[in-house]
Scaffold this motif. Sequence first.
Motif, PDB file in Angstrom:
ATOM      1  N   THR A  55      27.204  76.182  38.403  1.00 44.29           N
ATOM      2  CA  THR A  55      26.729  75.437  39.569  1.00 44.29           C
ATOM      3  C   THR A  55      25.956  74.216  39.076  1.00 44.29           C
ATOM      4  O   THR A  55      25.548  74.162  37.911  1.00 44.29           O
ATOM      5  CB  THR A  55      25.800  76.315  40.436  1.00 44.29           C
ATOM      6  OG1 THR A  55      24.630  76.653  39.661  1.00 44.29           O
ATOM      7  CG2 THR A  55      26.499  77.597  40.871  1.00 44.29           C
ATOM      8  N   PRO A  56      25.758  73.208  39.943  1.00 38.57           N
ATOM      9  CA  PRO A  56      25.001  72.023  39.511  1.00 38.57           C
ATOM     10  C   PRO A  56      23.622  72.358  38.956  1.00 38.57           C
ATOM     11  O   PRO A  56      23.180  71.738  37.984  1.00 38.57           O
ATOM     12  CB  PRO A  56      24.910  71.193  40.799  1.00 38.57           C
ATOM     13  CG  PRO A  56      26.148  71.552  41.559  1.00 38.57           C
ATOM     14  CD  PRO A  56      26.358  73.019  41.285  1.00 38.57           C
ATOM     15  N   MET A 134      24.962  67.509  46.995  1.00 38.35           N
ATOM     16  CA  MET A 134      24.840  67.758  45.562  1.00 38.35           C
ATOM     17  C   MET A 134      26.214  68.130  45.020  1.00 38.35           C
ATOM     18  O   MET A 134      26.435  69.231  44.490  1.00 38.35           O
ATOM     19  CB  MET A 134      23.818  68.870  45.289  1.00 38.35           C
ATOM     20  CG  MET A 134      23.398  68.965  43.828  1.00 38.35           C
ATOM     21  SD  MET A 134      22.611  67.448  43.251  1.00 38.35           S
ATOM     22  CE  MET A 134      22.550  67.767  41.488  1.00 38.35           C
ATOM     23  N   SER A 135      27.137  67.199  45.138  1.00 38.46           N
ATOM     24  CA  SER A 135      28.496  67.433  44.657  1.00 38.46           C
ATOM     25  C   SER A 135      28.513  67.388  43.135  1.00 38.46           C
ATOM     26  O   SER A 135      27.589  66.888  42.482  1.00 38.46           O
ATOM     27  CB  SER A 135      29.440  66.363  45.214  1.00 38.46           C
ATOM     28  OG  SER A 135      29.061  65.073  44.738  1.00 38.46           O
ATOM     29  N   TRP A 136      29.618  67.896  42.556  1.00 37.59           N
ATOM     30  CA  TRP A 136      29.744  67.867  41.101  1.00 37.59           C
ATOM     31  C   TRP A 136      29.799  66.431  40.581  1.00 37.59           C
ATOM     32  O   TRP A 136      29.304  66.126  39.497  1.00 37.59           O
ATOM     33  CB  TRP A 136      30.997  68.628  40.670  1.00 37.59           C
ATOM     34  CG  TRP A 136      30.745  70.085  40.462  1.00 37.59           C
ATOM     35  CD1 TRP A 136      31.147  71.121  41.245  1.00 37.59           C
ATOM     36  CD2 TRP A 136      30.000  70.667  39.382  1.00 37.59           C
ATOM     37  NE1 TRP A 136      30.702  72.313  40.728  1.00 37.59           N
ATOM     38  CE2 TRP A 136      30.004  72.069  39.588  1.00 37.59           C
ATOM     39  CE3 TRP A 136      29.334  70.152  38.288  1.00 37.59           C
ATOM     40  CZ2 TRP A 136      29.369  72.944  38.726  1.00 37.59           C
ATOM     41  CZ3 TRP A 136      28.694  71.033  37.415  1.00 37.59           C
ATOM     42  CH2 TRP A 136      28.715  72.405  37.641  1.00 37.59           C
ATOM     43  N   GLN A 137      30.389  65.537  41.366  1.00 37.26           N
ATOM     44  CA  GLN A 137      30.454  64.135  40.958  1.00 37.26           C
ATOM     45  C   GLN A 137      29.060  63.535  40.850  1.00 37.26           C
ATOM     46  O   GLN A 137      28.732  62.855  39.876  1.00 37.26           O
ATOM     47  CB  GLN A 137      31.293  63.341  41.962  1.00 37.26           C
ATOM     48  CG  GLN A 137      31.546  61.888  41.544  1.00 37.26           C
ATOM     49  CD  GLN A 137      32.427  61.154  42.525  1.00 37.26           C
ATOM     50  OE1 GLN A 137      32.527  61.527  43.696  1.00 37.26           O
ATOM     51  NE2 GLN A 137      33.077  60.089  42.075  1.00 37.26           N
ATOM     52  N   LEU A 138      28.211  63.808  41.852  1.00 40.86           N
ATOM     53  CA  LEU A 138      26.836  63.313  41.811  1.00 40.86           C
ATOM     54  C   LEU A 138      26.056  63.972  40.680  1.00 40.86           C
ATOM     55  O   LEU A 138      25.264  63.315  39.984  1.00 40.86           O
ATOM     56  CB  LEU A 138      26.150  63.575  43.149  1.00 40.86           C
ATOM     57  CG  LEU A 138      24.669  63.178  43.231  1.00 40.86           C
ATOM     58  CD1 LEU A 138      24.492  61.688  42.983  1.00 40.86           C
ATOM     59  CD2 LEU A 138      24.067  63.577  44.575  1.00 40.86           C
ATOM     60  N   CYS A 139      26.281  65.264  40.469  1.00 39.97           N
ATOM     61  CA  CYS A 139      25.588  65.991  39.403  1.00 39.97           C
ATOM     62  C   CYS A 139      25.896  65.370  38.040  1.00 39.97           C
ATOM     63  O   CYS A 139      24.985  65.162  37.225  1.00 39.97           O
ATOM     64  CB  CYS A 139      26.008  67.461  39.433  1.00 39.97           C
ATOM     65  SG  CYS A 139      25.265  68.474  38.144  1.00 39.97           S
ATOM     66  N   LEU A 140      27.161  65.064  37.792  1.00 44.94           N
ATOM     67  CA  LEU A 140      27.549  64.445  36.518  1.00 44.94           C
ATOM     68  C   LEU A 140      26.952  63.051  36.378  1.00 44.94           C
ATOM     69  O   LEU A 140      26.537  62.648  35.286  1.00 44.94           O
ATOM     70  CB  LEU A 140      29.070  64.387  36.414  1.00 44.94           C
ATOM     71  CG  LEU A 140      29.791  65.743  36.300  1.00 44.94           C
ATOM     72  CD1 LEU A 140      31.298  65.561  36.356  1.00 44.94           C
ATOM     73  CD2 LEU A 140      29.382  66.464  35.025  1.00 44.94           C
ATOM     74  N   ARG A 141      26.895  62.320  37.478  1.00 48.36           N
ATOM     75  CA  ARG A 141      26.299  60.982  37.431  1.00 48.36           C
ATOM     76  C   ARG A 141      24.805  61.045  37.131  1.00 48.36           C
ATOM     77  O   ARG A 141      24.287  60.233  36.356  1.00 48.36           O
ATOM     78  CB  ARG A 141      26.534  60.262  38.763  1.00 48.36           C
ATOM     79  CG  ARG A 141      27.967  59.791  38.977  1.00 48.36           C
ATOM     80  CD  ARG A 141      28.122  59.129  40.325  1.00 48.36           C
ATOM     81  NE  ARG A 141      29.482  58.627  40.526  1.00 48.36           N
ATOM     82  CZ  ARG A 141      29.903  58.063  41.653  1.00 48.36           C
ATOM     83  NH1 ARG A 141      29.063  57.923  42.677  1.00 48.36           N
ATOM     84  NH2 ARG A 141      31.141  57.633  41.766  1.00 48.36           N
ATOM     85  N   LEU A 142      24.118  61.997  37.750  1.00 51.50           N
ATOM     86  CA  LEU A 142      22.682  62.151  37.487  1.00 51.50           C
ATOM     87  C   LEU A 142      22.432  62.531  36.034  1.00 51.50           C
ATOM     88  O   LEU A 142      21.506  62.024  35.396  1.00 51.50           O
ATOM     89  CB  LEU A 142      22.095  63.211  38.422  1.00 51.50           C
ATOM     90  CG  LEU A 142      22.000  62.852  39.908  1.00 51.50           C
ATOM     91  CD1 LEU A 142      21.556  64.067  40.723  1.00 51.50           C
ATOM     92  CD2 LEU A 142      21.032  61.692  40.128  1.00 51.50           C
ATOM     93  N   SER A 143      23.264  63.421  35.505  1.00 51.41           N
ATOM     94  CA  SER A 143      23.111  63.836  34.113  1.00 51.41           C
ATOM     95  C   SER A 143      23.383  62.680  33.158  1.00 51.41           C
ATOM     96  O   SER A 143      22.592  62.405  32.240  1.00 51.41           O
ATOM     97  CB  SER A 143      24.065  64.998  33.818  1.00 51.41           C
ATOM     98  OG  SER A 143      23.996  65.360  32.456  1.00 51.41           O
ATOM     99  N   LEU A 144      24.494  61.970  33.377  1.00 49.20           N
ATOM    100  CA  LEU A 144      24.842  60.834  32.519  1.00 49.20           C
ATOM    101  C   LEU A 144      23.803  59.730  32.634  1.00 49.20           C
ATOM    102  O   LEU A 144      23.419  59.115  31.628  1.00 49.20           O
ATOM    103  CB  LEU A 144      26.226  60.305  32.895  1.00 49.20           C
ATOM    104  CG  LEU A 144      26.749  59.119  32.067  1.00 49.20           C
ATOM    105  CD1 LEU A 144      26.871  59.505  30.598  1.00 49.20           C
ATOM    106  CD2 LEU A 144      28.098  58.638  32.609  1.00 49.20           C
ATOM    107  N   GLY A 145      23.317  59.483  33.863  1.00 47.48           N
ATOM    108  CA  GLY A 145      22.288  58.473  34.057  1.00 47.48           C
ATOM    109  C   GLY A 145      21.013  58.799  33.310  1.00 47.48           C
ATOM    110  O   GLY A 145      20.353  57.898  32.756  1.00 47.48           O
ATOM    111  N   SER A 146      20.647  60.077  33.261  1.00 47.42           N
ATOM    112  CA  SER A 146      19.451  60.492  32.528  1.00 47.42           C
ATOM    113  C   SER A 146      19.589  60.164  31.043  1.00 47.42           C
ATOM    114  O   SER A 146      18.661  59.631  30.415  1.00 47.42           O
ATOM    115  CB  SER A 146      19.209  61.994  32.714  1.00 47.42           C
ATOM    116  OG  SER A 146      18.994  62.311  34.070  1.00 47.42           O
ATOM    117  N   TRP A 147      20.747  60.480  30.470  1.00 50.08           N
ATOM    118  CA  TRP A 147      20.987  60.179  29.049  1.00 50.08           C
ATOM    119  C   TRP A 147      20.969  58.674  28.793  1.00 50.08           C
ATOM    120  O   TRP A 147      20.357  58.215  27.816  1.00 50.08           O
ATOM    121  CB  TRP A 147      22.329  60.767  28.612  1.00 50.08           C
ATOM    122  CG  TRP A 147      22.330  62.241  28.389  1.00 50.08           C
ATOM    123  CD1 TRP A 147      22.720  63.207  29.268  1.00 50.08           C
ATOM    124  CD2 TRP A 147      21.920  62.943  27.208  1.00 50.08           C
ATOM    125  NE1 TRP A 147      22.584  64.451  28.715  1.00 50.08           N
ATOM    126  CE2 TRP A 147      22.099  64.328  27.448  1.00 50.08           C
ATOM    127  CE3 TRP A 147      21.433  62.534  25.968  1.00 50.08           C
ATOM    128  CZ2 TRP A 147      21.797  65.298  26.506  1.00 50.08           C
ATOM    129  CZ3 TRP A 147      21.129  63.500  25.018  1.00 50.08           C
ATOM    130  CH2 TRP A 147      21.318  64.866  25.285  1.00 50.08           C
TER     131      TRP A 147
END
Length: 330
Positions: A55-56, A134-147
């Motif tokens: 899950t996200p 909190m879609s998977w697309q948004l979750c991946l964007r938030l994670s990538l943005g953090s990095w």
Amino acid sequence: MDMGNATAGFILLGLFNHTRAHLVLFVLVLTVALNSVAGNALLLLLIHQDRRLHTPMYFLLSQLSLMDMMLVSTIVPQMAAHYLTGKKSISASGCGFQIFIFLTLEGGECFLLAAMSYDRYVAICRPLRYSVLMSWQLCLRLSLGSWLLGAADGAMQAAATLSFRFCRGNEMDHFFCEAPVLLRLACGNTAAFEFVMYICCVLMLLVPLSLILTSYGLILATVLQMRSVEAGKKAFATCSSHLAVVALFYGAAIFIYMRPTSSRSAKHDKIVSAFYTIVTPMLNPLIYSLRNSEVKGSLRKRVTHCAPLTRKDALVCLDLGGCTKRKGIQ
């Protein structure tokens, strides 16, 4: 020291002296570091292997564990090698790389914790719209943005710090290269850069922290209105784990990066830096696993599946995802 000597490198005085008491402390710190890597690696494997944890929320938690593992692996091996061999030198490029990696991970964790608080806000306050908000697309964007935001901050500060000339010796009273400590060796006026670094710290620390506090303020208001006592307890248990991690991380980071230069102490800086680079990464998986029933259930399931049954039904564990049963082994 002139620029030519700066290129030759620096000397890290380290965290410990070669006394019996400090040897005990060194072994203790090394044990904590190993437990940190093992705990975060186990949490990563559990999240990867158990589909119930796909899950996200747990994906973001896996990114936190990855950052913590990388942080410990960046700092502790070199610190241990310097202590055991007595060779405490580090090249200028190695120092810059360490500053970059350290700030990438620390900055990334700031934004990642904010993303995790948003995930909890949506899950508790907007549960019916969770899959949309909190879609998977948004979750991946938030994670990538953090990095990426962490890497941008790390690259900027590493390049700017090493652009100064150093004329106050090449010895740093620290156990790894950290930008505020390195600036003490710089000659000339560093006030402008320190101001810019302070602004960066405000953006990297206080902005995500304000988002976290806002999210949990809304969560608290929702929990207090819940009619189901059990649902309220579950929501509170999940969020209290996250808040404990936030308090540990932000408290130490603000102490290091947002104090005036005049009030800094090398001894205090080393102790606090050791806490949030070595101790906090060990506490994170403990906090999330001990306070999270899903993680505890996943771990219990893996341990049970990998336990031997009888002489004739021996179970050979291949990985954390399951075991293969071999019949008739005496």
